[in-house]
Design an enzyme around this catalytic site. Structure first.
Site, PDB file in Angstrom:
ATOM      1  N   ARG A  27       0.738  -0.990  -0.015  1.00  0.00           N
ATOM      2  CA  ARG A  27      -0.013   0.099   0.174  1.00  0.00           C
ATOM      3  C   ARG A  27       0.759   1.254  -0.066  1.00  0.00           C
ATOM      4  NH1 ARG A  27      -5.105  -1.317   1.557  1.00  0.00           N
ATOM      5  NH2 ARG A  27      -5.700   1.017   2.314  1.00  0.00           N
ATOM      6  N   ASN A 105      -4.201   6.777   7.315  1.00  0.00           N
ATOM      7  CA  ASN A 105      -4.176   6.347   6.009  1.00  0.00           C
ATOM      8  C   ASN A 105      -5.531   7.254   5.437  1.00  0.00           C
ATOM      9  OD1 ASN A 105      -5.800   3.557   4.099  1.00  0.00           O
ATOM     10  ND2 ASN A 105      -4.560   5.413   3.225  1.00  0.00           N
ATOM     11  N   GLU A 484      -2.878  -3.565 -21.715  1.00  0.00           N
ATOM     12  CA  GLU A 484      -2.614  -4.092 -20.479  1.00  0.00           C
ATOM     13  C   GLU A 484      -1.161  -4.571 -20.484  1.00  0.00           C
ATOM     14  OE1 GLU A 484      -3.521  -4.119 -17.668  1.00  0.00           O
ATOM     15  OE2 GLU A 484      -2.599  -5.620 -16.706  1.00  0.00           O
ATOM     16  N   LYS A 488       1.705  -3.242 -17.948  1.00  0.00           N
ATOM     17  CA  LYS A 488       2.429  -3.866 -17.194  1.00  0.00           C
ATOM     18  C   LYS A 488       4.019  -3.845 -17.271  1.00  0.00           C
ATOM     19  CE  LYS A 488       0.268  -5.502 -15.221  1.00  0.00           C
ATOM     20  NZ  LYS A 488      -0.799  -5.373 -14.406  1.00  0.00           N
ATOM     21  N   GLU A 491       5.184  -0.326 -15.852  1.00  0.00           N
ATOM     22  CA  GLU A 491       5.052  -0.120 -14.220  1.00  0.00           C
ATOM     23  C   GLU A 491       6.330  -0.836 -13.687  1.00  0.00           C
ATOM     24  OE1 GLU A 491       1.299  -1.190 -12.134  1.00  0.00           O
ATOM     25  OE2 GLU A 491       1.122  -2.849 -13.720  1.00  0.00           O
ATOM     26  N   HIS A 507      -0.140   6.470 -38.830  1.00  0.00           N
ATOM     27  CA  HIS A 507      -0.648   7.550 -38.658  1.00  0.00           C
ATOM     28  C   HIS A 507       0.030   8.462 -37.806  1.00  0.00           C
ATOM     29  CE1 HIS A 507      -4.216   6.913 -41.164  1.00  0.00           C
ATOM     30  NE2 HIS A 507      -4.424   5.767 -40.501  1.00  0.00           N
ATOM     31  N   LYS A 606      -0.487  -0.310  -4.156  1.00  0.00           N
ATOM     32  CA  LYS A 606      -1.614  -0.982  -4.715  1.00  0.00           C
ATOM     33  C   LYS A 606      -2.840  -0.353  -4.680  1.00  0.00           C
ATOM     34  CE  LYS A 606      -2.843  -5.649  -5.673  1.00  0.00           C
ATOM     35  NZ  LYS A 606      -2.510  -5.640  -7.104  1.00  0.00           N
TER      36      LYS A 606
HETATM   37  C1  F6R Z   1      -1.709  -2.097 -12.634  1.00  0.00           C
HETATM   38  C2  F6R Z   1      -2.574  -1.722 -11.535  1.00  0.00           C
HETATM   39  C3  F6R Z   1      -3.159  -0.687 -11.237  1.00  0.00           C
HETATM   40  C4  F6R Z   1      -4.965  -1.133 -10.795  1.00  0.00           C
HETATM   41  C5  F6R Z   1      -5.566   0.394 -10.686  1.00  0.00           C
HETATM   42  C6  F6R Z   1      -6.880   0.055 -10.138  1.00  0.00           C
HETATM   43  O1  F6R Z   1      -1.083  -3.374 -12.405  1.00  0.00           O
HETATM   44  O2  F6R Z   1      -2.487  -2.687 -10.300  1.00  0.00           O
HETATM   45  O3  F6R Z   1      -3.333  -0.102 -12.488  1.00  0.00           O
HETATM   46  O4  F6R Z   1      -5.423  -1.820 -11.833  1.00  0.00           O
HETATM   47  O5  F6R Z   1      -4.987   1.151  -9.627  1.00  0.00           O
HETATM   48  O6  F6R Z   1      -7.015  -0.550  -8.902  1.00  0.00           O
HETATM   49  P1  F6R Z   1      -8.172  -1.265  -8.300  1.00  0.00           P
HETATM   50  O7  F6R Z   1      -8.404  -2.444  -9.187  1.00  0.00           O
HETATM   51  O8  F6R Z   1      -7.926  -1.594  -6.899  1.00  0.00           O
HETATM   52  O9  F6R Z   1      -9.216  -0.377  -8.551  1.00  0.00           O
END
Ligand code: F6R
Length: 611
Positions: A27, A105, A484, A488, A491, A507, A606
């Site tokens: 987190r 938090n 996606e 991936k 990041e 284009h 996350k």
């Molecule tokens: C990428 C990733 C983020 C989440 C986004 C939404 O690997 O994990 O892009 O998909 O932050 O998070 P949630 O699904 O928890 O709403």
């Protein structure tokens, strides 16, 4: 963003809190801290950097014969919002009277006004940090007159913004208090003590019995007792929930990273998620009860990978249900005054169920009387609780910051939803529905088959660490999954990357292609194979190398410039579930070869609970 944990009980709080913080580090991880309340008041260890540094500090305290120890404590792992990552800005924060310690938090939006008020008050409070969070500790001390619950109620009424708080007061050493608004908080109960935590995995080692705290509810924890109150200090009765996630699911289980473990779990996750809509239970009930004929429009809204799942699903819904689907980034949708009404079904996709923008999009949809259906992984999360219908992905806890298994589980639930809607609206016969569901049910075994190519993927990825930029291309649903793949890769490997519809290259983007650019081309749409292959040839003739991932009969021979990874055959609409596995593994091995901290990529967290 930020993880908090607290413990009160018979055992030493410190190892319990440190272990819980490890499970919450996804987190946020730019600083960490812990405070215990002992005979001599608060003992706080906190500093900038990863939890591992906090552990070193705790170990040296032990060597100096001054171990941090106590039966009541709070801990925090931070993703900085206000105030740079530094020792002083780390949590816990203790008020200047040394009476109240807090972990937070969230974001206190009116902290400047509150801070000024306290600084200019009779006693002239002096602040130690640049954080918004410190104002909570100072304010709680300001309000405290012998009853911590009264002080917490006053604090909650004074602050604006979002918060999940763990609070200890020196005058009430047998009490841990928690309260929340717009950020998650669970209360765990065990034989030896009670817990507060931002997320279930932090307490799973000790208990699977939890309460989910709602906004503006206060939890008061003692060693053998938990009580709940509302903001009028009236006692509340809450239902205890039993968590079905196993403890193993929050451990690496021999894998070098959670991300790899979570990729490898996908056959099981897909199977469990598919099963969940056929076995009696919540998912089946929801699927049976949504009356799709009542809506003339579908909007899917989400962030990041969950948004990419929505873009992919758009192709499936439109093809099978012949209904037009808008896919909107939640951060945009919330401010655009969307044209939706009670004839719109808004689908919200979120692993955590706590993403601030997705929550705001959900509330916007509800305010316009649209029906809301969510696809969520975390039971008890805000989105799961507030949407009209919720389908749960059976991914179990996902610890790696980059989502893999939850994304795959979202995709299959979206496919099944589309198939079911198509049946209900007469676009599919029962027989056709069965055929589509059989295709979906075959995916877990096909993913297993794909794992046989891991060595080849790993080997190819090891040659890709030097690229400055990698492009992903595809057409139709392959384009959706290219998005996606690109997310991936960037990041976790920090390699710049973009995804384009194959037809768009000429284009503009093709001007970026030069000697030794890598283009990953996806091709599961057999009818478009020729088109994507000619895109591949166009970039090869400009010096690029191509990694071609697909299941179409290929007619170009492999060369130094063109490398194939073959996928098992799958129906075009569901093929993204296979391509994405290769894309995840490719990104993982590129990042692993660069020696990066894959589970905790820089600057990310996350659960994005701030805007
Ligand atoms: C990428 C990733 C983020 C989440 C986004 C939404 O690997 O994990 O892009 O998909 O932050 O998070 P949630 O699904 O928890 O709403």
């Amino acid at each position: 963003m930020c993880g908090i944990i607290g413990y009160i009980g018979k055992e030493d709080a410190v190892p319990i809190i440190v272990d819980g913080l490890k499970k919450l580090e996804y987190r946020g991880y730019d600083s960490a801290g812990i405070a215990v309340l002992g005979y001599n008041g608060f003992d706080v260890v906190k500093q900038k950097g990863r939890l591992a540094i906090l552990e070193e500090r705790l170990a040296s305290r032990l060597l100096e014969n001054k171990p941090l120890s106590g039966r009541l404590g709070i801990g925090h792992t931070r993703w900085a919002t206000h105030g740079e990552p530094s020792d002083i800005n780390s949590h816990p924060h203790v008020g200047s009277k040394n009476k109240i310690a807090v972990v937070h938090n969230g974001i206190i939006e009116n902290y400047k006004q509150l801070k000024e008020r306290l600084e200019h008050s009779e006693h002239g409070v002096s602040f130690a940090s640049q954080t918004d969070s410190e104002v909570i500790a100072q304010l709680a001390e300001h309000y405290y007159s012998g009853d911590i619950i009264d002080a917490v109620i006053k604090v909650s009424n004074a602050v604006e913004g979002s918060y999940a708080l763990g609070i200890m007061c020196i005058d009430e050493p047998d009490t841990l208090v928690a309260v929340k608004k717009d950020n998650p908080l669970i209360i765990g109960v065990s034989d030896h003590g009670n817990f507060i935590a931002s997320d279930v995995p932090a307490v799973l080692k000790h208990t699977n019995k939890v309460y989910y705290l709602n906004d503006k509810e206060i939890a008061v924890l003692k060693e053998g007792k938990v009580q709940f109150f509302n903001m009028d200090k009236e006692p509340l009765k809450k239902k205890i929930e039993t968590i079905t996630w196993s403890m193993d699911s929050a451990e690496k289980g021999g894998y070098p990273h959670f991300m790899l473990k979570e990729i490898m779990e996908q056959p099981r996750v897909l199977r469990d998620t598919i099963q969940s809509v056929f076995n009696d239970g919540k998912n089946k009930n929801v699927l049976d009860s949504v009356n799709i004929s009542g809506y003339n429009k579908i909007v899917i809204t989400a962030c990041g990978s969950a948004f990419n799942a929505g873009v992919t699903a758009k192709y499936v819904f439109e093809k099978l249900c012949r209904i037009s689907v808008d896919v909107e980034l939640a951060s945009e949708f919330r401010y655009k005054d969307a044209i939706i009404d009670n004839k719109t079904l808004v689908i919200l996709v979120s692993q955590s169920g706590e993403t601030a923008d997705t929550i705001a999009a959900m509330r916007e949809a509800k305010s316009k009387r649209a029906a809301t259906l969510s696809i969520v992984n975390v039971v008890g999360s805000t989105i799961a609780k507030e949407t009209d219908y919720c389908l749960f992905t059976a991914a179990g806890p996902e610890i790696a910051v980059a989502t893999t298994k939850a994304f795959s589980a979202q995709l299959v639930l979206l496919y099944i939803l589309a198939v079911r809607f198509a049946l209900k609206t007469g676009k599919l016969t029962h027989k056709e529905e069965e055929a589509q569901l059989a295709e979906i049910a075959s995916l877990p075994d096909k993913v297993k088959m794909l794992f046989e190519q891991i060595d080849a993927i790993q080997k190819y990825a090891s040659t890709c660490v030097g690229y400055k930029s990698i492009f992903f291309i595809g057409r139709n649903i392959d384009y959706a999954i290219a998005l996606e793949g690109s997310l991936k890769l960037k990041e976790i490997s920090y390699i710049h990357s973009e995804a384009y519809a194959g037809g768009e290259l000429k284009h503009g983007t093709i001007s970026l292609v030069e000697e030794n650019t890598l283009v990953v081309a996806l091709s599961n749409c057999e009818r478009l194979y020729g088109k994507i292959m000619s895109n591949a040839q166009q970039v090869i003739s400009r010096g690029a190398k191509v990694l071609f991932i697909g299941n179409c009969p290929r007619d170009d021979t492999e060369s130094e410039k063109l490398y194939y990874i073959n996928l098992p055959k799958a129906a075009e609409l569901f093929s993204p579930s296979l391509s994405v596995i290769v894309l995840q593994l490719f990104s993982y091995y590129v990042a692993a070869n660069k020696g990066l901290d894959i589970d905790k990529p820089r600057n990310l967290a996350k659960s994005v609970t701030v805007e």
